[in-house]
Write an enzyme that holds these catalytic residues in place. Structure first.
Site, PDB file in Angstrom:
ATOM      1  N   CYS A 134       0.809  -1.226   0.000  1.00 53.48           N
ATOM      2  CA  CYS A 134       0.000   0.000   0.000  1.00 53.48           C
ATOM      3  C   CYS A 134       0.844   1.278   0.000  1.00 53.48           C
ATOM      4  O   CYS A 134       0.541   2.233  -0.715  1.00 53.48           O
ATOM      5  CB  CYS A 134      -0.938  -0.003   1.203  1.00 53.48           C
ATOM      6  SG  CYS A 134      -0.104  -0.450   2.736  1.00 53.48           S
ATOM      7  N   HIS A 232      -3.274   6.120   4.737  1.00 55.84           N
ATOM      8  CA  HIS A 232      -1.869   6.428   4.996  1.00 55.84           C
ATOM      9  C   HIS A 232      -1.533   7.836   4.517  1.00 55.84           C
ATOM     10  O   HIS A 232      -2.108   8.315   3.530  1.00 55.84           O
ATOM     11  CB  HIS A 232      -0.961   5.478   4.219  1.00 55.84           C
ATOM     12  CG  HIS A 232      -0.930   4.071   4.718  1.00 55.84           C
ATOM     13  ND1 HIS A 232      -1.563   3.652   5.860  1.00 55.84           N
ATOM     14  CD2 HIS A 232      -0.312   2.964   4.217  1.00 55.84           C
ATOM     15  CE1 HIS A 232      -1.337   2.363   6.047  1.00 55.84           C
ATOM     16  NE2 HIS A 232      -0.594   1.915   5.050  1.00 55.84           N
TER      17      HIS A 232
HETATM   18  C1  11C Z   1       0.914  -1.705   6.402  1.00 56.66           C
HETATM   19  N1  11C Z   1       1.731  -1.995   4.138  1.00 56.66           N
HETATM   20  O1  11C Z   1       0.304  -0.642   6.267  1.00 56.66           O
HETATM   21  C2  11C Z   1       1.225  -2.680   5.292  1.00 56.66           C
HETATM   22  C3  11C Z   1       0.113  -3.631   5.041  1.00 56.66           C
HETATM   23  O2  11C Z   1       2.920  -6.173   2.188  1.00 56.66           O
HETATM   24  O3  11C Z   1       0.834  -6.060   1.675  1.00 56.66           O
HETATM   25  C4  11C Z   1       0.254  -4.553   3.872  1.00 56.66           C
HETATM   26  C5  11C Z   1       1.437  -5.465   3.888  1.00 56.66           C
HETATM   27  C6  11C Z   1       1.751  -5.932   2.488  1.00 56.66           C
HETATM   28  O4  11C Z   1       1.320  -2.062   7.474  1.00 56.66           O
END
Ligand code: 11C
Length: 324
Positions: A134, A232
């Protein structure tokens, strides 16, 4: 008559979002199979005026499935992804299991759709396509239009990541423990590696190089979890090979698909995680020349995007749409 679709991990946060996004976008499926672990099998779901029963994911789940959207964790993808591919299914996998494997496209539809070339629906040949992390998707949605104009040589990313990235349980925890979270933030929960970076930070480094097909771009990141539910935020510093002034950058971003510019200095109105929650577009603002770099070779931008939507489910469904 559209493809037959299966969702693996339908009871999770991203699995549920797959259903919303397919419906919102009128994705033309012929049939839909909802798959989850044994624990959730048997659950009844009403979706688009039809009753479904969640089925247990097994080795025979993929007979006659054209497209499978996976979001059930890396180990499930590793075990069942290849089984589905053997059955001729095209798997769009939201986990990190296959992202960095040679020969497996890592795709953001607005950025590198060409990476999927040769993968055809109903060709009898299955395939795996990986959905990036993400933070990478949200960052590159904003950085790529600028990269196309002035070629990024170095990118420094600092993230402020929502609880949703750690799953539905973490969102519940945030709600229950809001007092503790509200006055604090912490380094991302991904394992810390021997070089001192955590896995989330190294995903930004490696995935960017693969998606941009550019091994020499320098990327560094610091990933932080903040007490935010869904979306995010990322501060991104870009260094370019050729000059790019902030007005041109703003114009490029205004015209970029899937991007909205919120950059009102007079009103101090810039992107916020709340404003992009449940939205498809990634918002960019604080667009300004980096004063630490000579000439117009550097820009700072601030990006917000819904982690569950463009950061996961929407991007995967857009990949599936490219197959139609
Ligand atoms: C997070 N990016 O916000 C992560 C979630 O490799 O798909 C997803 C983890 C991934 O912590």
């Amino acid at each position: 008559d559209g493809p037959s679709v299966a969702i693996v991990g339908v009871t999770g946060a991203v699995g549920q979002e797959f259903l919303s996004v397919l419906s919102d976008r009128d994705f033309p499926y012929r049939s839909l199979k909802l798959l989850a672990s044994k624990r959730s099998a048997g659950k009844k779901v009403n979706y688009e005026n039809r009753d479904y029963t969640v089925e247990e994911l097994t080795e025979s789940s993929f007979d006659d499935v054209d497209i499978a959207l996976f979001s059930a964790g890396g180990s499930i993808s590793k075990k069942f992804g290849p089984i589905a591919v053997d059955k001729g299914t095209i798997v769009v996998d939201n986990s990190s299991a296959f992202r960095m494997d040679d020969g497996i496209p890592l795709v953001i539809p607005e950025v590198n759709p060409e990476a999927m070339e040769g993968i055809k629906l109903k060709s009898g040949k299955g395939a795996l396509i990986a959905n990036p992390n993400c933070s990478t998707i949200i960052c590159l949605m904003a950085a790529t239009p600028l990269h196309r104009r002035a070629k990024v040589s170095r990118m420094v990313v600092s993230t402020y990541q929502a609880a949703s990235g750690a799953g539905a349980a973490a969102m519940e925890e945030l709600e229950l423990q809001t007092r503790e979270y509200a006055f604090n933030l912490f380094s991302h929960n991904a394992p810390v590696l021997s070089n001192g970076y955590n896995e989330e930070e190294m995903k930004l480094v490696k995935e960017t190089r693969k998606i941009w097909n550019n091994k020499s771009v320098k990327v560094t990141a610091t990933c932080i979890r903040v007490p935010v539910m869904r979306a995010h935020a990322e501060s991104v510093n870009l260094q370019f090979e050729t000059p790019l002034d902030e007005d041109t950058a703003r114009e490029i971003l205004r015209n970029a698909p899937g991007v909205v510019v919120i950059d009102d200095r007079a009103a101090n109105h810039f992107p916020t995680p709340l404003e992009v929650s449940n939205k498809d577009d990634v918002a960019v603002g604080r667009i300004r020349q980096d004063v630490s770099q000579d000439g117009n070779y550097g820009l700072d931008i601030f990006v917000c995007g819904d982690q569950i939507r463009k950061g996961a489910a929407l991007n995967a469904v857009q990949i599936a749409e490219l197959l139609l």
